[in-house]
Design an enzyme around this catalytic site. Sequence first.
Site, short mmCIF file in Angstrom:
data_model
loop_
_atom_site.label_atom_id
_atom_site.label_comp_id
_atom_site.label_asym_id
_atom_site.label_seq_id
_atom_site.Cartn_x
_atom_site.Cartn_y
_atom_site.Cartn_z
N ASP A 41 -15.82 5.23 5.40
CA ASP A 41 -14.93 6.09 4.95
C ASP A 41 -14.43 5.96 3.48
O ASP A 41 -13.21 6.09 3.02
CB ASP A 41 -13.71 5.80 5.79
N ARG A 69 3.75 0.43 5.59
CA ARG A 69 4.12 0.67 4.09
C ARG A 69 3.55 -0.63 3.31
O ARG A 69 3.49 -1.69 3.92
CB ARG A 69 5.58 0.49 4.08
N GLU A 116 -9.15 8.45 -1.88
CA GLU A 116 -7.69 7.83 -1.42
C GLU A 116 -7.95 6.44 -0.96
O GLU A 116 -7.08 5.48 -1.04
CB GLU A 116 -7.17 8.50 -0.24
N ASP A 136 -9.19 -0.58 2.21
CA ASP A 136 -9.06 -0.02 3.42
C ASP A 136 -10.54 0.27 4.33
O ASP A 136 -11.27 1.20 4.35
CB ASP A 136 -8.61 1.67 3.51
N LYS A 193 2.80 4.48 1.19
CA LYS A 193 2.90 4.51 2.76
C LYS A 193 2.00 5.05 3.26
O LYS A 193 1.13 5.93 2.56
CB LYS A 193 4.12 5.66 2.82
N GLY A 194 1.40 4.36 4.18
CA GLY A 194 -0.03 4.45 4.88
C GLY A 194 0.21 5.23 6.12
O GLY A 194 1.66 5.53 6.60
N GLU A 215 -5.04 -8.15 -2.55
CA GLU A 215 -5.06 -8.31 -3.98
C GLU A 215 -4.28 -6.98 -4.26
O GLU A 215 -4.17 -5.74 -3.59
CB GLU A 215 -6.40 -8.00 -4.14
N TYR A 216 -3.56 -7.21 -5.49
CA TYR A 216 -2.55 -5.83 -5.99
C TYR A 216 -3.30 -4.99 -6.89
O TYR A 216 -3.92 -5.62 -7.94
CB TYR A 216 -1.48 -6.61 -6.89
P1 AMP Z 1 -2.64 2.33 2.98
O1 AMP Z 1 -1.47 2.11 4.04
O2 AMP Z 1 -3.70 1.24 2.97
O3 AMP Z 1 -3.27 3.54 3.23
O4 AMP Z 1 -1.74 1.98 1.60
C1 AMP Z 1 -0.64 3.15 1.40
C2 AMP Z 1 -0.66 3.31 -0.16
O5 AMP Z 1 -0.02 2.24 -0.65
C3 AMP Z 1 -1.89 3.66 -0.84
O6 AMP Z 1 -2.19 4.91 -0.84
C4 AMP Z 1 -1.57 3.03 -2.55
O7 AMP Z 1 -0.92 3.91 -3.05
C5 AMP Z 1 -0.65 1.67 -1.92
N1 AMP Z 1 -1.46 0.72 -1.85
C6 AMP Z 1 -2.04 0.10 -0.79
N2 AMP Z 1 -2.70 -1.07 -1.16
C7 AMP Z 1 -2.41 -1.31 -2.39
C8 AMP Z 1 -2.77 -2.40 -3.29
N3 AMP Z 1 -3.52 -3.64 -2.64
N4 AMP Z 1 -2.39 -2.38 -4.65
C9 AMP Z 1 -1.51 -1.20 -4.81
N5 AMP Z 1 -1.19 -0.30 -4.17
C10 AMP Z 1 -1.60 -0.30 -2.86
#
Ligand code: AMP
Length: 286
Positions: A148, A38, A152, A166, A33-34, A103-104
Amino acid sequence: MTGNPLKPPKQPLKTPKRQWSISDFDIGKPLGKGKFGRVYLAREIKSNYIVALKVVFKEQIEKYRLHHQLRREMEIQTGLRHPNVLRLYGWFHDDERIFLILEYAHGGELYKELRKLGNLSERKAATYIASLTQALAYCHEKHVIHRDIKPENLLLDHEGRLKIADFGWSVQSRSKRHTMCGTLDYLAPEMVENKAHDWAVDNWTLGVLCYEFLYGVPPFEAESQKDTFRRIMKVDLSFPSSPDICAEAKDLISRLLVKDSSKRLSLEKIMEHPWIVKNVNPVCPK
Ligand code: AMP
């Protein structure tokens, strides 16, 4: 929808040849969750390709007036192709949400690994710093400053390869920038002071990260934000006696955490630094 998300249209934002929709994906477990949405594991049904789907609510974007920032993030990230930069394959939206097809990164956040271990070995830290340096050199070549970089925002793939993610604060510009942004602990003095800044802010951050990888805490951490500001401005840098870190690593950090941005070690020179050369496996630098 047809085709493989590995081969998105060249300019999906400007001329989307293909219209993605949520029905093209099987949605799996939540990955995280950012601030504004999500992230879910997802499978593109036709190709079976596994991706991470970031869902952002339009209402949130409007509320915080982030439209411009999100568009910039998407435009910058779709144009970048580097093994250490997380790919953004494409995007689509419905009435309420914007979906980013990413990308995962199977290994998740580097931050979690760092918190779990406390600190990293010199070999691992150097490998991550070398990967970051190469990714940033690629970004800077394209006139993209990330601004940035912090644990994280660094993800790991299934092989432990580091991926910069990000690009919310990044900017594509040849001229000096003025917006103060980023996260306090990682900010370069010129950003703390709200002065014009350029790509050298990312080099400073490499020094901060290298320190944090090795010691488990960022170098200018303090009780209050005001004190952190002060420590950054003074470059109040000291190395704890434990863990025992070799002099070469400290030398690299000291050459990056330099107040005068024009005197900071260049990305090219980081790759030639003895600590990096000694610790990075040349056959497989992740
Ligand atoms: P974000 O909204 O980009 O801050 O993402 C929230 C959380 O989701 C991150 O802190 C990661 O744990 C997970 N996450 C985000 N993008 C990915 C990705 N491409 N692959 C795997 N986990 C991700």
